[in-house]
Write an enzyme that holds these catalytic residues in place. Structure first.
Site, PDB file in Angstrom:
ATOM      1  N   SER A  68       0.796  -1.237   0.000  1.00 33.18           N
ATOM      2  CA  SER A  68       0.000   0.000   0.000  1.00 33.18           C
ATOM      3  C   SER A  68       0.824   1.281   0.000  1.00 33.18           C
ATOM      4  O   SER A  68       0.257   2.359  -0.183  1.00 33.18           O
ATOM      5  CB  SER A  68      -0.939   0.012   1.206  1.00 33.18           C
ATOM      6  OG  SER A  68      -1.997  -0.855   0.959  1.00 33.18           O
ATOM      7  N   LYS A  71       0.415   3.432  -2.913  1.00 36.45           N
ATOM      8  CA  LYS A  71      -0.772   4.289  -3.052  1.00 36.45           C
ATOM      9  C   LYS A  71      -0.421   5.787  -2.921  1.00 36.45           C
ATOM     10  O   LYS A  71      -1.141   6.644  -3.417  1.00 36.45           O
ATOM     11  CB  LYS A  71      -1.819   3.895  -2.007  1.00 36.45           C
ATOM     12  CG  LYS A  71      -2.322   2.461  -2.181  1.00 36.45           C
ATOM     13  CD  LYS A  71      -3.210   2.023  -1.020  1.00 36.45           C
ATOM     14  CE  LYS A  71      -3.638   0.565  -1.172  1.00 36.45           C
ATOM     15  NZ  LYS A  71      -4.411   0.084   0.006  1.00 36.45           N
ATOM     16  N   TYR A 195      -3.833  -2.476 -10.093  1.00 34.19           N
ATOM     17  CA  TYR A 195      -3.741  -2.300  -8.639  1.00 34.19           C
ATOM     18  C   TYR A 195      -2.847  -3.376  -8.014  1.00 34.19           C
ATOM     19  O   TYR A 195      -1.913  -3.072  -7.256  1.00 34.19           O
ATOM     20  CB  TYR A 195      -5.157  -2.328  -8.031  1.00 34.19           C
ATOM     21  CG  TYR A 195      -5.168  -2.347  -6.527  1.00 34.19           C
ATOM     22  CD1 TYR A 195      -4.926  -1.188  -5.800  1.00 34.19           C
ATOM     23  CD2 TYR A 195      -5.406  -3.525  -5.829  1.00 34.19           C
ATOM     24  CE1 TYR A 195      -4.908  -1.208  -4.404  1.00 34.19           C
ATOM     25  CE2 TYR A 195      -5.405  -3.553  -4.442  1.00 34.19           C
ATOM     26  CZ  TYR A 195      -5.148  -2.394  -3.738  1.00 34.19           C
ATOM     27  OH  TYR A 195      -5.134  -2.419  -2.372  1.00 34.19           O
ATOM     28  N   TYR A 247      -4.566   3.350   8.154  1.00 33.79           N
ATOM     29  CA  TYR A 247      -5.918   2.794   8.299  1.00 33.79           C
ATOM     30  C   TYR A 247      -6.499   3.174   9.660  1.00 33.79           C
ATOM     31  O   TYR A 247      -6.326   4.306  10.102  1.00 33.79           O
ATOM     32  CB  TYR A 247      -5.916   1.259   8.104  1.00 33.79           C
ATOM     33  CG  TYR A 247      -5.220   0.851   6.830  1.00 33.79           C
ATOM     34  CD1 TYR A 247      -5.730   1.261   5.600  1.00 33.79           C
ATOM     35  CD2 TYR A 247      -4.057   0.095   6.835  1.00 33.79           C
ATOM     36  CE1 TYR A 247      -5.091   0.907   4.424  1.00 33.79           C
ATOM     37  CE2 TYR A 247      -3.430  -0.270   5.660  1.00 33.79           C
ATOM     38  CZ  TYR A 247      -3.946   0.142   4.470  1.00 33.79           C
ATOM     39  OH  TYR A 247      -3.318  -0.197   3.325  1.00 33.79           O
ATOM     40  N   VAL A 265       1.191  -3.784   3.819  1.00 25.04           N
ATOM     41  CA  VAL A 265       1.165  -5.084   4.500  1.00 25.04           C
ATOM     42  C   VAL A 265       2.423  -5.920   4.251  1.00 25.04           C
ATOM     43  O   VAL A 265       2.585  -6.975   4.849  1.00 25.04           O
ATOM     44  CB  VAL A 265      -0.095  -5.935   4.179  1.00 25.04           C
ATOM     45  CG1 VAL A 265      -1.339  -5.322   4.768  1.00 25.04           C
ATOM     46  CG2 VAL A 265      -0.237  -6.177   2.698  1.00 25.04           C
TER      47      VAL A 265
HETATM   48  N1  GLU Z   1      -2.333  -5.198  -1.936  1.00 25.69           N
HETATM   49  C1  GLU Z   1      -2.850  -5.171  -0.596  1.00 25.69           C
HETATM   50  C2  GLU Z   1      -4.341  -5.379  -0.604  1.00 25.69           C
HETATM   51  O1  GLU Z   1      -4.994  -4.824  -1.451  1.00 25.69           O
HETATM   52  C3  GLU Z   1      -2.488  -3.866   0.017  1.00 25.69           C
HETATM   53  C4  GLU Z   1      -2.908  -3.744   1.442  1.00 25.69           C
HETATM   54  C5  GLU Z   1      -1.900  -3.003   2.303  1.00 25.69           C
HETATM   55  O2  GLU Z   1      -0.716  -2.940   1.986  1.00 25.69           O
HETATM   56  O3  GLU Z   1      -2.302  -2.480   3.337  1.00 25.69           O
HETATM   57  O4  GLU Z   1      -4.882  -6.085   0.194  1.00 25.69           O
END
Ligand code: GLU
Length: 313
Positions: A68, A71, A195, A247, A265
């Site tokens: 993430s 992003k 994505y 988050y 993650v």
């Molecule tokens: N590719 C992961 C997902 O979509 C990213 C989540 C993350 O890094 O928090 O679940």
């Protein structure tokens, strides 16, 4: 080497040593099979300061899945493409929900709370995909990362992308749900494919800390002096990172660390000390919110010892 640089190097090494001695390390992400295989004992920390000095310790050159954290960079590209129109597709409020939550989407009619929860990031990916082929856009994202990091070796870990593609049922649900509200423009498979692949970009702490420099320096890429984004935009991306980058652990992270930051993650965190430094840390064990457990502990120690919290010492 200045005294301040020597001091920073000492602090970074000290923190890496402290972290390697800790038995409490969190749990490696299990829902993407390829990530579950990563060594839980890995730890890397890199700080690039305002003068371009690099202080590095631990597994600082081992590539990991940035997940993430990507992003932040797709958000930067989307703001470049759509400007403030982006905010019609996605909000900029903390979600208070887990990263892969679907509940808010129903009562907010398919407009995700922010660009960093999965639904929001999928909407951002969809926006930058319009007018491109998936492969073309992925090339653009990777080249952007290479440019920001001054490193052409950065690429996508195809095994991680394939692993997530096979197990990404929740993300498929989020995309389908948004599509039902007319919030995605492209075929779902295309948007999700991009994505999953941008989440699967592999970078080391050193490369990631280099990539974050523009956010610490009013939008400028220090090596070339080029403006990646205007200063106001850099400030705003940092604001979204501070409020939404962890988050439903964003409040706790601001309370303990006090820096704009984005977790993934894969166990990485990119943190920005505005005007001072770009910082990348990696420890694959996660806490209950899906954020790097020791990564946060290490950043808390770093901001405390350097006096870098945006809220004061
Ligand atoms: N590719 C992961 C997902 O979509 C990213 C989540 C993350 O890094 O928090 O679940």
């Amino acid at each position: 080497m200045t005294i301040a640089t020597r001091e920073l190097e000492r602090v970074v090494r000290e923190i890496a040593d402290e972290m390697s001695a800790r038995p409490d390390r969190g749990e490696v992400a299990g829902y993407i099979p390829e990530l579950a295989r990563v060594d839980r004992n890995a730890f890397g920390l890199v700080v690039v300061d305002d003068a371009g000095n690099v202080a590095a310790a631990g597994d600082c050159d081992v590539p990991f899945s940035i997940q993430s954290i990507s992003k932040v960079f797709t958000l930067t590209l989307a703001l470049g493409k759509a400007g403030d129109r982006l905010w019609q597709r996605v909000g900029r409020e903390p979600s208070g929900s887990p990263f892969n939550s679907i509940v808010q989407l129903e009562y907010e009619r398919g407009r995700p709370r922010n660009p960093f929860i999965n639904a929001g990031a999928i909407a951002v990916t969809d926006l930058i995909l319009s007018g491109h082929q998936p492969r073309e856009l992925l090339g653009e994202i990777v080249r952007f990362m290479q440019f920001l990091s001054d490193d052409d070796s950065i690429g996508i870990d195809e095994a991680v992308a394939a692993s997530e593609q096979r197990s990404g049922f929740r993300n498929a649900a989020l995309a389908n749900y948004m599509k039902s509200f007319g919030m995605l423009e492209n075929p779902i498979d295309y948007t999700l494919g991009v994505y999953f692949h941008h989440c699967a970009i592999a970078m080391s702490c050193r490369q990631l800390a280099m990539a974050g420099r523009f956010l610490a320096h009013l939008g400028r890429h220090p090596t070339t002096g080029l403006s990646v984004v205007q200063p106001e935009r850099a400030r705003r991306i940092n604001a979204v990172m501070l409020m939404c980058g962890h988050y439903d652990g964003s409040g706790e992270f601001a309370y303990r660390v006090g820096l704009p930051a984005k977790s993934g993650v894969g166990g990485g965190i990119l943190a920005i000390a505005p005007g001072k430094a770009s910082i990348a840390v990696w420890s694959p064990g996660l806490d209950a919110n899906g954020n790097s457990y020791l990564g946060r502990v290490a950043l808390e120690a770093l901001t405390k010892r350097m006096g870098w919290s945006v809220f004061g010492a």
